[in-house]
Design a protein around this motif. Structure first.
Motif, PDB file in Angstrom:
ATOM      1  N   GLY A 119      35.543  34.404  39.668  1.00  9.70           N
ATOM      2  CA  GLY A 119      34.204  33.950  39.302  1.00  9.70           C
ATOM      3  C   GLY A 119      34.138  32.508  38.875  1.00  9.70           C
ATOM      4  N   PHE A 120      35.157  31.720  39.271  1.00 10.29           N
ATOM      5  CA  PHE A 120      35.218  30.337  38.803  1.00 10.29           C
ATOM      6  C   PHE A 120      34.514  29.376  39.758  1.00 10.29           C
ATOM      7  CE2 PHE A 120      39.205  31.857  40.735  1.00 10.29           C
ATOM      8  CZ  PHE A 120      39.183  31.150  41.927  1.00 10.29           C
ATOM      9  N   TYR A 121      34.241  28.163  39.262  1.00  2.00           N
ATOM     10  CA  TYR A 121      33.749  27.056  40.073  1.00  2.00           C
ATOM     11  C   TYR A 121      34.951  26.391  40.748  1.00  2.00           C
ATOM     12  CZ  TYR A 121      29.347  27.395  37.511  1.00  2.00           C
ATOM     13  OH  TYR A 121      28.169  27.835  36.986  1.00  2.00           O
ATOM     14  N   LYS A 150      31.958  31.010  42.674  1.00  2.00           N
ATOM     15  CA  LYS A 150      30.741  30.209  42.535  1.00  2.00           C
ATOM     16  C   LYS A 150      30.556  29.274  43.732  1.00  2.00           C
ATOM     17  CE  LYS A 150      28.882  30.899  38.272  1.00  2.00           C
ATOM     18  NZ  LYS A 150      29.427  32.205  37.956  1.00  2.00           N
ATOM     19  N   ASP A 226      24.231  34.469  35.659  1.00  2.00           N
ATOM     20  CA  ASP A 226      24.760  33.458  34.734  1.00  2.00           C
ATOM     21  C   ASP A 226      24.543  32.067  35.313  1.00  2.00           C
ATOM     22  OD1 ASP A 226      26.655  34.342  36.728  1.00  2.00           O
ATOM     23  OD2 ASP A 226      28.146  33.050  35.791  1.00  2.00           O
ATOM     24  N   ASP A 227      24.534  31.088  34.428  1.00  2.00           N
ATOM     25  CA  ASP A 227      24.426  29.672  34.804  1.00  2.00           C
ATOM     26  C   ASP A 227      23.232  29.388  35.720  1.00  2.00           C
ATOM     27  OD1 ASP A 227      26.663  29.723  33.311  1.00  2.00           O
ATOM     28  OD2 ASP A 227      28.005  28.805  34.765  1.00  2.00           O
ATOM     29  N   CYS A 271      25.406  40.495  35.225  1.00  2.00           N
ATOM     30  CA  CYS A 271      25.799  39.460  34.266  1.00  2.00           C
ATOM     31  C   CYS A 271      24.522  38.781  33.773  1.00  2.00           C
ATOM     32  CB  CYS A 271      26.738  38.444  34.902  1.00  2.00           C
ATOM     33  SG  CYS A 271      27.283  37.223  33.687  1.00  2.00           S
ATOM     34  N   TYR A 275      25.181  35.222  28.111  1.00  2.00           N
ATOM     35  CA  TYR A 275      26.321  36.146  28.214  1.00  2.00           C
ATOM     36  C   TYR A 275      27.378  35.889  27.148  1.00  2.00           C
ATOM     37  CZ  TYR A 275      27.689  32.038  30.882  1.00  2.00           C
ATOM     38  OH  TYR A 275      27.913  30.735  31.268  1.00  2.00           O
ATOM     39  N   THR A 300      30.924  37.593  27.877  1.00  2.00           N
ATOM     40  CA  THR A 300      32.178  36.820  27.810  1.00  2.00           C
ATOM     41  C   THR A 300      32.738  36.740  26.385  1.00  2.00           C
ATOM     42  OG1 THR A 300      31.052  34.696  27.502  1.00  2.00           O
ATOM     43  CG2 THR A 300      31.485  35.358  29.781  1.00  2.00           C
ATOM     44  N   TRP A 328      33.659  39.963  30.881  1.00  2.00           N
ATOM     45  CA  TRP A 328      34.081  38.910  31.822  1.00  2.00           C
ATOM     46  C   TRP A 328      34.853  37.945  30.941  1.00  2.00           C
ATOM     47  CZ3 TRP A 328      31.078  36.615  36.411  1.00  2.00           C
ATOM     48  CH2 TRP A 328      31.524  35.342  36.724  1.00  2.00           C
ATOM     49  N   ASN A 330      36.944  34.782  30.111  1.00  2.00           N
ATOM     50  CA  ASN A 330      37.227  33.469  30.689  1.00  2.00           C
ATOM     51  C   ASN A 330      38.596  32.925  30.282  1.00  2.00           C
ATOM     52  OD1 ASN A 330      35.131  32.890  32.504  1.00  2.00           O
ATOM     53  ND2 ASN A 330      33.717  32.616  30.781  1.00  2.00           N
ATOM     54  N   VAL A 333      41.027  30.965  33.281  1.00  2.00           N
ATOM     55  CA  VAL A 333      40.225  30.053  34.112  1.00  2.00           C
ATOM     56  C   VAL A 333      40.369  28.610  33.629  1.00  2.00           C
ATOM     57  CG1 VAL A 333      38.114  30.445  32.753  1.00  2.00           C
ATOM     58  CG2 VAL A 333      37.906  29.698  35.109  1.00  2.00           C
ATOM     59  N   ASP A 335      38.532  25.948  35.424  1.00  2.00           N
ATOM     60  CA  ASP A 335      37.563  25.106  36.147  1.00  2.00           C
ATOM     61  C   ASP A 335      36.894  24.091  35.231  1.00  2.00           C
ATOM     62  OD1 ASP A 335      35.922  26.870  34.757  1.00  2.00           O
ATOM     63  OD2 ASP A 335      34.906  27.691  36.512  1.00  2.00           O
ATOM     64  N   TYR A 336      36.829  24.362  33.945  1.00  2.00           N
ATOM     65  CA  TYR A 336      36.217  23.431  33.004  1.00  2.00           C
ATOM     66  C   TYR A 336      37.215  22.393  32.501  1.00  2.00           C
ATOM     67  CZ  TYR A 336      38.501  26.451  29.581  1.00  2.00           C
ATOM     68  OH  TYR A 336      39.439  27.165  28.886  1.00  2.00           O
ATOM     69  N   ASN A 363      38.832  36.171  34.398  1.00  2.00           N
ATOM     70  CA  ASN A 363      38.448  35.121  35.343  1.00  2.00           C
ATOM     71  C   ASN A 363      39.611  34.132  35.384  1.00  2.00           C
ATOM     72  OD1 ASN A 363      36.938  33.458  37.024  1.00  2.00           O
ATOM     73  ND2 ASN A 363      35.773  32.531  35.353  1.00  2.00           N
TER      74      ASN A 363
END
Ligand code: GDL
Length: 538
Positions: A119-121, A150, A226-227, A271, A275, A300, A328, A330, A333, A335-336, A363
């Motif tokens: 579910g990551f960018y 994403k 989400d987002d 979701c 969240y 999350t 979910w 995080n 992950v 990605d950030y 994630n």
């Protein structure tokens, strides 16, 4: 034995018997049972040997099994075919390629749903990486995978459009592969950037997209909101709904009914837009109130990236949504913070917390192979939470990924790629050497430490036989080599009493421009910079 996940109860004898596979495997006649023993059958067909008796025992919990290894015979009693599949994997773990110990195992999971959300960018996993991940999940007793990258345009921006034929074919292959591994495949869709919730033609487009995947054999769907904007965007929606939560609950309920009419075993997971909280936002309460009970709601934890999820947090959110949350999670992950690899175990989720959850999916990082270090520890935690020990689990997970011989070297690499934000108990070791040098002025131990680190990439490339993993971690290996070489140069300059080694700073800058990877929490670069500045001031 380094179990992963650790069984609930295992009595393992020191007596080992030669084992090269099964020549006969007796299972209940249904195809799912036949499928469940494939891991054993693969061995048996290759070598011949023992007899395995697999029986259905409905008195066992859903994924519970009993395994008995006797002289020449293996007995598996299992609650479901998936449980028998897990028993086979337990057996394979005990097998060293030549023999197995006599043993008795009684096993079942702590949490019913354990898995992964892609579910990551950023760059989604490749098809091959996904196929391998599903096998990893099966072997680690993880049972649910959410397809939700994403950056798959057909998942999010272009949610109305059908998948092109080649991508649909790949999706179909994934779905079948998940079935082989007893993994629940969840197809997720994120229409919230543009959908007019109240428009019936929009709903038709959504269900058309879902129907195509349903026809491939999927029964579980994720509606990911989400987002996306936190207010209603379209005039028609503002006229129809009193709030965003009202619109989301209405959409979820309609989709739930639509799915139930077609398959009573279907399952919808939502979701929400809010969240991460403890259930305070009015949106969350309203969604909980209005959304039908059979629908799952994701969370999350108290933060987007929650270092800790306590049972109090879980209870509060559960109360707000009126059902157990589907977490979910995080971690790991990145990605950030793509300059980092997160190579530590999962911490901060206790057995008590898991009691309040319906499911937990991790994630992971854009780097699928490297993520398996953390994922192995998740598999362990979620299967047997009472016995979870992050360090034991971490070592077992690394050993499973790269083999027992490469464990020390890979562990050394993982230790340079921890983030104290997640695991404050494990700061990079180099910090201690730097601080000792600052107080004693003795450069030798620090030099030794840098020499060890500078040779780590070479040692790792020799020890690890996993080309995908090595390729993924290459920027971090390179960075380690580069900064440690500069650090050693700096120690030489200091020894030679050159107090203006500014060229080292220029080299550091040049490295940064081509490679953004962070290793050792940035300690080595900081040390180089600060030391050169202090020398300049002296
Ligand atoms: C998020 C996104 C997720 C992303 C993660 C970390 C959820 C529900 N959504 O907010 O796609 O990977 O943060 O950046 O977590």
């Amino acid at each position: 034995m380094r179990w992963l996940p650790l069984p609930q109860k295992a009595e393992v004898s020191s007596e080992r018997l030669p084992f090269a596979g099964c020549h006969a495997i007796k299972t209940p006649p249904q195809p799912d049972w036949e499928r469940s023993v494939r891991p054993l059958r693969a061995l048996g067909e290759a070598y011949g040997g023992w007899t395995a008796f697999v029986e259905h025992d409905p008195s066992l919990p859903e994924e519970g099994y009993r395994l008995r290894v006797e002289n020449g015979r293996i007995y598996i009693h299992a609650g479901t075919p998936r449980a028998a599949f897990y028993a086979c994997h337990t057996l394979l773990q005990a097998w060293d390629g030549k023999s197995i110990p006599l043993m008795q195992v009684e096993d079942y999971p702590t949490l019913a749903w354990r898995g992964v959300v892609e579910g990551f960018y950023g760059k989604p996993w490749s098809h091959q990486a996904r196929l391998k991940m599903l096998e990893f999940m099966g072997a680690h007793k993880m049972n649910i995978y959410l397809y939700a990258p994403k950056d798959d345009p057909y998942h999010r921006e272009r949610w109305r459009e059908p998948y092109p034929a080649s991508e649909a074919a790949r999706l179909h292959e994934l779905i079948q592969h998940a079935r082989e591994q007893f993994v629940e495949f969840v197809f997720s869709i994120s229409p919230g950037l543009s959908m007019v919730y109240s428009d019936p033609t929009e709903f038709e487009q959504l269900t058309a997209k879902i129907e195509a995947v349903r026809q491939m054999g999927v029964r579980t769907f994720g509606l990911l909101l989400d987002d996306i904007p936190e207010e209603l965007q379209h005039e028609a929606d503002k006229r129809t709904y009193r709030s965003l939560a009202h619109a989301h609950a209405d959409l979820a309920n309609r989709l739930h009914h639509w799915l139930q009419e077609r398959d009573p075993n279907s399952w919808l997971i939502v979701c929400p837009t809010f969240y991460h909280n403890r259930g305070e936002p009015p949106y969350v309460r309203e969604l909980g109130e209005l959304t039908e009970r059979g629908i799952s709601i994701m969370w999350t934890g108290p933060k987007v990236v929650s270092r800790e999820i306590t049972h109090e947090d879980a209870e509060l959110f559960k109360l707000a949504i009126q059902r157990k949350p589907f977490v979910w999670d995080n971690y790991p992950v990145n990605d950030y913070e793509p300059s980092r690899l997160l190579m530590g175990p999962i911490t901060g989720r206790t057995a008590e917390t898991l009691k309040h959850l319906e499911a937990l999916v991790s994630n992971p990082m854009n780097q699928a192979e490297a993520s398996k270090v953390a994922l192995g520890t998740y598999a362990d935690l979620l299967w047997n939470a009472d016995a979870y020990d992050p360090r034991r689990s971490w070592h077992a997970s690394i050993a499973r990924l790269v083999g027992e011989e490469a464990l020390p070297t890979m562990l050394e690499f993982c230790k340079q790629n921890l983030w104290t934000r997640h695991w404050s108990e494990a700061p990079p070791e180099i910090q201690r050497y730097i601080e000792d040098w600052q107080t004693t002025g003795d450069a030798e131990p620090l030099r030794e430490a840098f020499l060890d680190l500078v040779s780590l990439p070479r040692r790792l490339r020799q020890a690890v036989n996993n080309p995908e993993l090595l390729e993924e971690i290459q920027p971090w290996l390179l960075r380690l080599e580069q900064v440690c070489t500069l650090a050693l140069e700096l120690l030489d300059e200091i020894e030679e009493e050159n107090l203006r080694p500014r060229h080292i700073l220029a080299q550091l800058e040049a490295i940064r421009e081509t490679n953004e990877a962070i290793v050792c929490d940035g300690w080595i670069e900081r040390w180089i910079r600060e030391t050169i500045e202090e020398l300049a001031e002296s």
